[in-house]
Enzyme design. Structure first.
Site, short mmCIF file in Angstrom:
data_model
loop_
_atom_site.label_atom_id
_atom_site.label_comp_id
_atom_site.label_asym_id
_atom_site.label_seq_id
_atom_site.Cartn_x
_atom_site.Cartn_y
_atom_site.Cartn_z
N ARG A 24 0.81 -1.22 0.00
CA ARG A 24 0.00 0.00 0.00
C ARG A 24 0.85 1.28 0.00
NH1 ARG A 24 -5.27 0.46 1.87
NH2 ARG A 24 -4.64 1.94 3.49
N CYS A 47 2.22 32.43 27.46
CA CYS A 47 2.37 31.00 27.76
C CYS A 47 2.20 30.77 29.25
CB CYS A 47 3.75 30.52 27.31
SG CYS A 47 4.15 28.85 27.85
N CYS A 50 5.81 29.44 30.81
CA CYS A 50 7.06 30.20 30.81
C CYS A 50 7.36 30.78 32.20
CB CYS A 50 6.98 31.34 29.79
SG CYS A 50 7.35 30.83 28.09
N ASP A 73 -2.89 21.98 36.94
CA ASP A 73 -4.03 22.83 37.31
C ASP A 73 -5.36 22.22 36.89
OD1 ASP A 73 -2.28 24.76 38.34
OD2 ASP A 73 -2.03 25.71 36.38
N HIS A 108 11.17 28.74 25.90
CA HIS A 108 9.89 28.36 25.27
C HIS A 108 10.10 27.66 23.93
CE1 HIS A 108 5.54 28.81 24.63
NE2 HIS A 108 5.80 29.25 23.40
N ASN A 146 3.62 14.59 25.41
CA ASN A 146 2.98 14.77 24.11
C ASN A 146 3.63 15.98 23.46
OD1 ASN A 146 1.08 12.67 24.50
ND2 ASN A 146 -0.23 14.06 25.67
N GLY A 152 -1.99 16.79 20.32
CA GLY A 152 -2.88 17.35 21.33
C GLY A 152 -2.18 18.12 22.43
N SER A 154 -1.15 20.97 24.66
CA SER A 154 -1.86 22.22 24.89
C SER A 154 -0.94 23.44 24.83
CB SER A 154 -2.56 22.18 26.26
OG SER A 154 -1.61 21.96 27.29
N HIS A 157 5.48 24.96 24.78
CA HIS A 157 6.57 25.01 25.75
C HIS A 157 7.03 23.59 26.06
CE1 HIS A 157 8.77 27.41 28.82
NE2 HIS A 157 8.94 26.21 29.34
N HIS A 159 7.57 20.44 27.73
CA HIS A 159 7.09 19.93 29.00
C HIS A 159 6.56 18.51 28.85
CE1 HIS A 159 3.19 21.01 27.25
NE2 HIS A 159 2.60 20.30 28.20
N GLN A 161 4.42 15.24 31.45
CA GLN A 161 3.47 15.07 32.54
C GLN A 161 3.79 13.80 33.32
OE1 GLN A 161 -0.76 15.94 31.76
NE2 GLN A 161 -0.18 16.31 29.63
N GLU A 175 1.09 -5.58 29.78
CA GLU A 175 2.53 -5.79 29.67
C GLU A 175 3.07 -6.58 30.86
OE1 GLU A 175 4.93 -2.41 28.94
OE2 GLU A 175 4.04 -1.93 26.99
N HIS A 292 8.32 3.91 25.11
CA HIS A 292 7.69 3.89 23.79
C HIS A 292 7.69 5.31 23.23
CE1 HIS A 292 5.86 -0.15 24.42
NE2 HIS A 292 5.77 0.24 25.67
N GLU A 311 -8.56 0.00 11.53
CA GLU A 311 -7.79 0.04 12.78
C GLU A 311 -8.71 0.16 14.00
OE1 GLU A 311 -5.02 1.80 9.65
OE2 GLU A 311 -7.14 1.97 10.18
N GLN A 317 -3.25 -1.61 11.60
CA GLN A 317 -2.66 -1.91 10.29
C GLN A 317 -1.63 -0.85 9.96
OE1 GLN A 317 -3.27 0.07 7.30
NE2 GLN A 317 -2.07 -1.27 5.98
#
Length: 334
Positions: A24, A47, A50, A73, A108, A146, A152, A154, A157, A159, A161, A175, A292, A311, A317
């Site tokens: 494909r 930001c 910052c 927050d 930043h 992320n 996604g 936000s 800057h 960072h 989590q 796992e 990962h 999927e 796939q």
């Protein structure tokens, strides 16, 4: 198996299967196009992350010079929980925990890839400290990042989590079961055997050093997904010694700079660490610390892989083979 015909591969960490369809890659594409990334200043007065700026809840950040950790927050977990409805079929369970935001640096415009080894080492120390401290009172500690609006995030800057809870999340629990079963049968950690197999095959290895191995795993679901495996007998982040942390800092920088070079653009991804759940106590011989990295880009900086259709309704796939992805990543590492 590296052929050009459709086949399925099993994810050894979860037991799930995925479909690989190399043919494909020749299909025409008129998919989603992403706008070019705007220039990012070193300090953004708007930001929330910052130094010196006010956050969404009105609190003001200190003028931090390195890493800065604060309670989220808008937390996904709270330290209190109410009883849930009890139904024999529609099951619920309370969930307690706490969540933290980890600002990597005051700049930043920086990223985990662009920071120097010393700054990245401080972030790794922070990860290890959070895993130890929160693991002392919660069942599982999930540290992740992320990167990019496509994932996604936000804020641009730099960072990550940390979510810690009184339960072991579903994926980590799978796992845990798979690694425990392999260790009981073979007497060795599953990921130690996976690392040996990948080193012997060679075709999916991206980069390695005496302490770490990076591969596009045989079962990779995302186009340029990578798995970072500790080569030493390390079960949790806090188990890493100074040499292992320093090696990880250098390796992460090299890998993520290569990812940015792949399409000459900031590479979006979700990165997350999986170590032995703290609920396991000292029962961790079957675990091997690993991370990962799950990036969505497929053909260019503006074409991403979407998990939709087959999927979502049948099975994961992919078109680009893990072997081809590893070859392309090796070519851009410096």
């Amino acid at each position: 198996m590296t052929g050009a015909t459709p086949h399925r591969r099993q994810n050894l960490l979860t037991g799930e299967w995925l479909l690989v369809s190399p043919q494909r890659m020749a299909r025409p594409w008129q998919g989603e196009a992403a706008p070019a990334a705007p220039a990012v200043p070193s300090h953004d007065p708007d930001c929330h992350l910052c130094p010196g700026n006010a956050r969404a809840d009105g609190q003001r950040n200190p003028d931090y010079a390195g890493t800065f950790v604060f309670p989220n927050d808008f937390p996904a977990l709270l330290n209190t929980a109410e009883p849930t409805d009890q139904h024999p079929l529609l099951r619920e369970a309370p969930a307690r925990g706490e969540t933290q935001v980890i600002c990597y640096a005051p700049d930043h415009a920086a990223s985990l890839a662009s920071l120097d080894d010393s700054a990245r080492n401080a972030i790794i120390d922070c990860w290890c400290d959070l895993s130890a401290r929160l693991g002392a009172r919660w069942a599982h500690v999930q540290i992740f990042e992320n990167r990019g609006a496509m994932m996604g995030a936000s804020s641009p800057h730099p960072h990550g989590q940390c979510w810690a809870g009184d339960f072991v999340p579903s994926l980590v629990a799978r796992e845990d079961r798979r690694q425990r079963a392999h260790h009981a049968a073979a007497g060795r950690p599953l990921l130690a055997d996976v690392a040996a197999a990948e080193l012997a095959a060679g075709v999916r290895v991206v980069v390695q050093d005496p302490h770490w191995l990076v591969v596009v795993p045989h079962w990779a679901a995302w186009p340029f997904e990578t798995l970072i495996i500790a080569r030493d007998d390390v079960r949790r982040l806090e188990d890493l010694d100074g040499a292992q942390r320093a090696a990880l800092s250098a390796l992460l920088g090299r890998l993520l700079r290569g990812c940015d070079a792949l399409f000459d653009a900031p590479f979006p991804y979700s990165l997350g660490w999986h170590g032995a759940p703290h609920a396991n106590g000292d029962d961790t011989a079957h675990w091997r610390l690993h991370a990962h990295i799950l990036p969505p880009l497929l053909r260019s900086a503006s074409v991403r892989k979407h998990m939709v259709g087959f999927e979502l309704l049948a099975e994961t796939q992919r078109d680009l083979t893990p072997e081809a992805a590893a070859e392309r990543l090796r070519a851009v590492l410096k």
